[in-house]
Design an enzyme around this catalytic site. Structure first.
Site, PDB file in Angstrom:
ATOM      1  N   CYS A   1      10.791  48.691 -97.298  1.00 18.96           N
ATOM      2  CA  CYS A   1       9.944  49.905 -97.292  1.00 18.96           C
ATOM      3  C   CYS A   1      10.665  51.054 -96.569  1.00 18.96           C
ATOM      4  CB  CYS A   1       8.635  49.678 -96.550  1.00 18.96           C
ATOM      5  SG  CYS A   1       7.714  48.243 -97.059  1.00 18.96           S
ATOM      6  N   ASP A   2      11.138  50.766 -95.378  1.00 17.99           N
ATOM      7  CA  ASP A   2      11.541  51.844 -94.478  1.00 17.99           C
ATOM      8  C   ASP A   2      13.055  51.956 -94.249  1.00 17.99           C
ATOM      9  OD1 ASP A   2       8.808  52.189 -94.218  1.00 17.99           O
ATOM     10  OD2 ASP A   2       8.668  50.896 -92.469  1.00 17.99           O
TER      11      ASP A   2
ATOM     12  N   CYS B   1       9.378  46.112 -92.200  1.00 10.99           N
ATOM     13  CA  CYS B   1       9.653  46.007 -93.633  1.00 10.99           C
ATOM     14  C   CYS B   1      10.900  46.811 -93.984  1.00 10.99           C
ATOM     15  CB  CYS B   1       8.453  46.514 -94.430  1.00 10.99           C
ATOM     16  SG  CYS B   1       8.731  46.570 -96.198  1.00 10.99           S
TER      17      CYS B   1
END
Ligand code: NAP
Length: 537
Positions: A362-363, A359
């Protein structure tokens, strides 16, 4: 400097914001420990945000102090920026600026601190009231992570409900890389209770509360009560197919509920940018899904954090047991989507969350400032993620197993225009590292030769596998890849069971998922009004 530019709460949003802040009851003191030398842009961000919020509500009372001040010492603050919310009463600490997705969470925290009321269920409040020892909760987050805000809200609720025993710290990983490294928290949200890791990702409220009680990871269990909730339709999954189905079902007169174990919006919510959904030239995936969810909740309930754990056909009805309740329904729509396919190579599991991610939104933030990252895959997801990473300042390279991308031409052209290199005919053979992934062994798919390449991170975007475990329990037929077989009206082979969206395979687009959801809801309405014998076989 342009004074207008300095204001970052847009004029258009201020009225809405003011309306929300009008719900504040008691004043909230917000102590901001700021410095000029450490994390300067984030310190400035905090100062401006708090000044602007204070100009909108006299109930927000910022106090700006330096790290060597008595107040900072009193609360043992050594990092900047750090924000303490009503510290005389609560132990709620934001280590890092509440930017991006976290800005809204910060506002909700202020509202809850002001009213003393949280959004936890009565059952969770009761369970938390049984806590007898001090607990410290840490949640590691990033400003672009769509899963983080809800986990943060749970943690802040806990600190408000048990102000006597629970302290909560929200740590932004980019500004606090050393802490993220110390706790091995690179895949956000990552939650710790008393410094024990209890879970990665957004957790159901009940699970989180049990973890606070036990300071250990908790396994989700089916609801054991006896009462059955009767509905016409349960929809599993709050992605585009499930949300659209809910809108159409309720408008036709069916009583439905949407059950979503994870994040509202499914895969789209973690898609950084959507450019092919008609009506929107460019829109963030999460924003689009928030809009769909807002529309859906005008009609139906969306139960987030609720997971279907068991289901069974009983005559004309289907009984569904989740972690929270039991339902008996005439129809079930499975719109559970798909999850990221794994590479299945040595090191992938070991370094997941420590350099290996599925992701980018997200990261990815952790790797800005030119960290060297590979995106594996040649489809639309790999191209979209690579473009997103490049855009936030990551040094990104695409690695593809063939000499041609599968991604649409528009995205291929964007990769070229953004000078994103592609390593062709290469497959990941192994991921190596120590505490963190450090290198990959790439294998030439033509001649089998191998080479070791140092990297800082690896984003795997090689397609999806259907979430079909529940369908299997009901005896639903699937194709050889595990996608649910449906007829043109989205009936499966099992009477009363329908499927829509990515879980049915084929062309996986938001626009097709919403079409399938709408058609499935219309079929369900027709079938419940005049039962059909025409099940898919
Ligand atoms: P995809 O289209 O199935 O592509 C997967 C890619 O990963 C392919 O290039 C495939 O290589 C490669 N791959 C598969 N298994 C691999 C392995 N074990 N090792 C190395 N490489 C492997 O998946 P996706 O890109 O995630 O897209 C899924 C669906 O979502 C598609 O229908 C896509 O159109 C849609 N989507 C659309 C958008 C958009 O429209 N903007 C954005 C994201 C996703 P080969 O090419 O050699 O098979």
């Amino acid at each position: 400097m342009n004074a207008k530019k300095d204001k970052f709460i847009p004029e258009g949003s201020k009225k809405l914001l003011q309306k929300e802040l009008d719900h504040m009851e008691k004043p909230v003191t917000v102590v901001a420990v700021l410095s000029d030398d450490q994390n300067k842009p984030f310190n400035e961000f905090c100062r401006k945000l708090l000044e602007e919020l204070a100009s909108l509500s006299d109930k927000i009372r910022p106090v700006f102090v330096k790290p060597d001040s008595d107040l900072a010492k009193k609360y043992h603050v050594t990092r900047t920026p750090t924000i303490l919310i009503e510290p005389e009463r609560y132990a709620i600490r934001l280590t890092g600026a509440p930017a991006g997705e976290e800005a809204r969470t910060f506002l909700i925290a202020l509202l809850m601190a002001s009213t003393g009321k949280t959004v936890l269920s009565d059952a969770s409040k009761k369970r938390l009231s049984e806590l007898k020892e001090n607990r410290n909760i840490k949640v590691f987050v990033s400003p672009t992570c769509p899963y983080c805000p809800l986990q943060v809200i749970l943690a802040i609720c806990a600190a408000i409900e048990r102000e006597d025993l629970i302290s909560t710290e929200i740590i932004e990983i980019y500004e606090n890389k050393d802490l993220a490294t110390e706790f091995n928290a690179f895949s956000v949200p990552e939650t710790f209770v008393d410094d024990q890791p209890v879970g990665t990702g957004l957790q159901p409220e009940e699970v989180f509360v049990e973890e606070v009680l036990t300071a250990a990871p908790v396994k989700i269990k089916p609801f054991e009560g006896s009462g059955m909730i009767e509905k016409d339709l349960v929809i599993i999954g709050a992605g585009p197919a499930g949300l659209t189905a809910a809108i159409y079902a309720e408008r036709s007169g069916l009583h439905s509920v949407v059950i979503e174990k994870g994040n509202i919006g499914g895969q789209v919510a973690i898609t950084p940018l959507v450019e092919n959904y008609p009506g929107f030239t460019r829109i963030g995936g999460k924003t689009l899904m928030d809009m769909m969810a807002q529309q859906a909740i005008q009609y139906t309930d969306i139960h987030q954090g609720e997971e279907v754990l068991d289901l069974e056909r009983k005559g004309e009805f289907i009984e569904i047991r989740t972690n929270r309740a039991a339902y008996t329904v005439k129809a079930l729509l499975i719109a559970a989507g798909a999850e990221s396919r794994k590479l299945d190579v040595p090191g992938e599991k070991e370094f997941q969350g420590r350099g290996v991610s599925y992701c980018a939104s997200c990261d990815g933030y952790f790797f800005k400032d030119g960290k060297k990252v590979f995106v594996i895959g040649g489809g639309n997801t790999a191209a979209t993620e690579a473009l997103y990473l490049k855009n936030i300042g990551v040094n990104v390279t695409v690695v593809h197993r063939r000499d041609k991308l599968r991604a649409e031409k528009f995205l291929q052209d964007s990769l070229a225009a953004n000078n994103i290199p592609i390593i062709w005919n290469s497959a990941v053979h192994e991921i190596r590292g120590d505490k963190f992934a450090k290198e990959v062994v790439l294998e030439d798919t033509h001649n089998g030769s191998r080479r070791i390449v140092p990297i800082d991170g690896l984003f795997i975007a090689i397609g999806y596998v259907p979430n079909n475990d529940l369908a299997k329990k009901l005896g639903v037929k699937m194709d050889e890849e595990g996608y649910i077989k449906v007829d043109k009206a989205y009936r499966t082979n099992v009477p009363g069971v329908y499927a829509a969206g990515d879980i049915t395979g084929g062309f996986k687009q938001i626009v097709t998922a919403v079409g399938q959801g709408a058609t499935a809801a219309s079929t369900i309405f027709d079938d419940l009004s005049a039962p059909s014998e025409k099940w898919y076989s």
